[in-house]
Design a protein around this motif. Structure first.
Motif, PDB file in Angstrom:
ATOM      1  N   SER B  48      73.971  40.052 125.680  1.00 50.47           N
ATOM      2  CA  SER B  48      73.513  38.665 125.508  1.00 50.47           C
ATOM      3  C   SER B  48      72.280  38.617 124.613  1.00 50.47           C
ATOM      4  O   SER B  48      72.009  37.617 123.950  1.00 50.47           O
ATOM      5  N   LEU B  54      66.070  35.598 124.618  1.00 50.27           N
ATOM      6  CA  LEU B  54      66.479  34.621 125.614  1.00 50.27           C
ATOM      7  C   LEU B  54      65.498  34.646 126.786  1.00 50.27           C
ATOM      8  O   LEU B  54      64.916  35.682 127.088  1.00 50.27           O
ATOM      9  N   CYS B  55      65.367  33.495 127.445  1.00 46.95           N
ATOM     10  CA  CYS B  55      64.559  33.458 128.657  1.00 46.95           C
ATOM     11  C   CYS B  55      65.398  33.940 129.832  1.00 46.95           C
ATOM     12  O   CYS B  55      66.623  33.987 129.754  1.00 46.95           O
ATOM     13  N   CYS B  57      66.131  32.652 132.651  1.00 46.46           N
ATOM     14  CA  CYS B  57      67.055  31.670 133.213  1.00 46.46           C
ATOM     15  C   CYS B  57      68.349  31.597 132.408  1.00 46.46           C
ATOM     16  O   CYS B  57      69.439  31.571 132.972  1.00 46.46           O
ATOM     17  N   ASP B  58      68.212  31.587 131.083  1.00 44.22           N
ATOM     18  CA  ASP B  58      69.409  31.549 130.242  1.00 44.22           C
ATOM     19  C   ASP B  58      70.218  32.840 130.365  1.00 44.22           C
ATOM     20  O   ASP B  58      71.453  32.815 130.352  1.00 44.22           O
ATOM     21  N   THR B  61      72.232  32.559 133.516  1.00 43.88           N
ATOM     22  CA  THR B  61      73.367  31.650 133.339  1.00 43.88           C
ATOM     23  C   THR B  61      74.459  32.308 132.508  1.00 43.88           C
ATOM     24  O   THR B  61      75.639  32.278 132.860  1.00 43.88           O
ATOM     25  N   LEU B  62      74.054  32.915 131.391  1.00 47.44           N
ATOM     26  CA  LEU B  62      75.024  33.548 130.499  1.00 47.44           C
ATOM     27  C   LEU B  62      75.799  34.660 131.189  1.00 47.44           C
ATOM     28  O   LEU B  62      76.996  34.849 130.947  1.00 47.44           O
ATOM     29  N   GLN B  67      69.137  34.387 139.406  1.00 48.19           N
ATOM     30  CA  GLN B  67      67.858  34.599 138.727  1.00 48.19           C
ATOM     31  C   GLN B  67      67.210  35.881 139.224  1.00 48.19           C
ATOM     32  O   GLN B  67      66.657  36.664 138.454  1.00 48.19           O
TER      33      GLN B  67
END
Lengths: 114, 114
Positions: B48, B54-55, B57-58, B61-62, B67
Motif C-alpha cells: 500500500s 499514507l496515514c 488510518c488509511d 482501511t486499505l 487501527q
DNA sequence: CAATCATATGATTAAGTGTTCATATGTTCA
DNA sequence: TGAACATATGAACACTTAATCATATGATTG
C-alpha cells in the motif's frame, strides 16, 4: 475514527488504490516465500548452498545442526521451491533452485549491511 | 552418521566453507529482516506504501485491518527500518524507508509469479 | 481547559513454528 | 538377505507471534 478518518484520501481514492494492490492470494504466497527466509537456520543452509551442491549430512555439519533438523528444513525449502535435489545412491544432493534465491539473499544482505 | 558422513567433503573442506559463511550475527539479522516480510498483513501494508505515503488510518482501511493492528505492524516495520514516518499535526504519514524494500518486494514477487 | 481526533501501547489469548527424540524409509554392499 | 549408511518423517514440547480489546498518549480546535 471507526472506519474512515478524514486525514487525506477520499473514499473513491481508497477504492482505486485498493484495487491496485496485489490480490490476497498473491500476497499470501509472497509472505510465505519470505517467511521461509525468515529463520536463521534456513538462511544459513541457503548460504551454505550459495555456490555448490551439498549432501544433507554436510549441510548439517556446516550449519551446526542435527541431521533431523537439516532434513526438516530442507523439506520446507523444497516445498517452496527454494532448493532442488538429486539423488546419487544413498546420498541426496541439494542446491539452490534458481538465481532468484541468490538475488533475494543478496538484496536482503545489502539492506542488513547498512 | 553422527557427525561426519563420508559423502563428499573432507574435514578441511568443511572447515574452509564454514569460514566463508556469513557470521551468525549477520545471519540472524538477515533472517529477522525476512521474517518481517513474512506476514501477509505486513506485505500488504508495504504494498500500500509502494508509491505513496499514507496515514495509519488509511493504511488500516486499505488493508482491511483494525487501527490497532496497523499500528502494531507499523511499529515492527519501523523498528526494522522498512518504513519511515513524519508527523503532520495529529496525523502520522508512513512511507517505505528506501529502494531496497521495493527491490526485495519485487524480487519476491518475481519468484512467486513463476 | 475540555473534547475530539489520530495514533500508540499493554495484556491476553489462540495459532503457528523449530527442535528434539524415536523411528521409518530407501540404498548399497558384502 | 542382512547390516550399515544416508535421509525422511511423526509426535511432543517449548517458544514465538498476530489479533483483539481496553486504555493511554499526543495534537488540535473550540
Amino acid at each position: 475514527m471507526d472506519e474512515n478518518c478524514s486525514c487525506t484520501l477520499t473514499d473513491s481514492e481508497i477504492e482505486r488504490i485498493k484495487n491496485d494492490l496485489p490480490g490476497d492470494e498473491e500476497l499470501y504466497y509472497l509472505a510465505e516465500l519470505f517467511r521461509i527466509f525468515g529463520d536463521p537456520t534456513r538462511v544459513k543452509i541457503l548460504y551454505s548452498l550459495f555456490d555448490m551442491e551439498l549432501c544433507v549430512c554436510d549441510i548439517a555439519t556446516l550449519c551446526d545442526i542435527s541431521q533431523s533438523s537439516a532434513s526438516h528444513h530442507l523439506r520446507t525449502l523444497r516445498a517452496n521451491k527454494l532448493v532442488k535435489f538429486r539423488r546419487n545412491g544413498k546420498t541426496i544432493f541439494y542446491s539452490l533452485a534458481d538465481d532468484h534465491v541468490r538475488s533475494i539473499m543478496g538484496q536482503g544482505m545489502e539492506h542488513v549491511e547498512e
